[in-house]
Design a protein around this motif. Structure first.
Motif, PDB file in Angstrom:
ATOM      1  N   GLN A  89      36.489 -47.944 -18.157  1.00 43.56           N
ATOM      2  CA  GLN A  89      36.031 -48.711 -19.316  1.00 43.56           C
ATOM      3  C   GLN A  89      37.055 -49.762 -19.727  1.00 43.56           C
ATOM      4  OE1 GLN A  89      35.675 -46.401 -22.892  1.00 43.56           O
ATOM      5  NE2 GLN A  89      34.540 -47.977 -23.965  1.00 43.56           N
TER       6      GLN A  89
ATOM      7  N   GLY B 264      37.676 -52.473 -17.018  1.00 42.81           N
ATOM      8  CA  GLY B 264      36.555 -53.421 -17.007  1.00 42.81           C
ATOM      9  C   GLY B 264      36.644 -54.423 -18.141  1.00 42.81           C
TER      10      GLY B 264
ATOM     11  N   SER C 205      35.772 -56.220 -12.455  1.00 39.45           N
ATOM     12  CA  SER C 205      35.380 -55.769 -13.791  1.00 39.45           C
ATOM     13  C   SER C 205      33.959 -55.212 -13.773  1.00 39.45           C
ATOM     14  CB  SER C 205      35.479 -56.930 -14.786  1.00 39.45           C
ATOM     15  OG  SER C 205      34.883 -56.596 -16.012  1.00 39.45           O
TER      16      SER C 205
ATOM     17  N   LEU D 133      32.703 -51.416 -14.632  1.00 40.96           N
ATOM     18  CA  LEU D 133      31.772 -51.150 -15.727  1.00 40.96           C
ATOM     19  C   LEU D 133      30.433 -50.607 -15.237  1.00 40.96           C
ATOM     20  CD1 LEU D 133      32.709 -54.092 -18.097  1.00 40.96           C
ATOM     21  CD2 LEU D 133      33.176 -51.646 -18.414  1.00 40.96           C
TER      22      LEU D 133
ATOM     23  N   TRP E  40      31.388 -46.968 -14.817  1.00 33.44           N
ATOM     24  CA  TRP E  40      31.509 -46.359 -16.138  1.00 33.44           C
ATOM     25  C   TRP E  40      30.134 -46.200 -16.792  1.00 33.44           C
ATOM     26  CZ3 TRP E  40      30.406 -48.266 -21.091  1.00 33.44           C
ATOM     27  CH2 TRP E  40      30.810 -47.434 -22.139  1.00 33.44           C
TER      28      TRP E  40
ATOM     29  N   ILE F 194      24.998 -50.784 -20.229  1.00 35.16           N
ATOM     30  CA  ILE F 194      26.176 -51.511 -19.745  1.00 35.16           C
ATOM     31  C   ILE F 194      26.192 -51.516 -18.222  1.00 35.16           C
ATOM     32  CG2 ILE F 194      28.706 -51.473 -19.631  1.00 35.16           C
ATOM     33  CD1 ILE F 194      27.631 -52.479 -22.300  1.00 35.16           C
TER      34      ILE F 194
ATOM     35  N   ASN G  31      25.912 -54.975 -15.995  1.00 35.31           N
ATOM     36  CA  ASN G  31      26.945 -55.333 -15.037  1.00 35.31           C
ATOM     37  C   ASN G  31      26.432 -55.408 -13.610  1.00 35.31           C
ATOM     38  OD1 ASN G  31      29.832 -55.814 -16.107  1.00 35.31           O
ATOM     39  ND2 ASN G  31      28.820 -54.397 -17.509  1.00 35.31           N
TER      40      ASN G  31
END
Length: 92
Positions: free
Chosen positions: A10, A13, A43, A47, A50, A60, A64
């Protein structure tokens, strides 16, 4: 999945995206922008991992996935594609 690894994904990212955005905003040249997009790719990968490993964070992750595609276009555009008639300066 360990909380430590999730936290690392997290925060990496977020930090990598911030650094990449700063580099693009400085407009230091084609090559710098290309490397900023490489950082954006890392990144996005962090993410994505994550987002899908952290409960209730799939939004999220999916965001991403889309950003990864956009960032790969940026890498291609700035570092890989050869523009006809345009040669890159050695310091760009």
């Amino acid at each position: 999945m360990s909380d430590g690894l999730l936290d690392a994904l997290q925060y990496y990212g977020a930090a990598a995206a911030t650094l990449a955005a700063l580099l693009v905003s400085l407009n230091l040249g084609e090559r710098w922008n290309g490397w900023a997009f490489v950082i954006f790719v890392t990144s996005s990968l962090a993410l994505i991992a994550w987002g899908f490993l952290q409960p209730d964070s799939e939004g999220i992750g999916w965001q991403n996935v889309a950003l990864l595609g956009i960032n790969l276009v940026g890498v291609y555009s700035h570092l890989i594609r050869k523009r006809p008639g345009a040669e890159r300066a050695p310091d760009e």
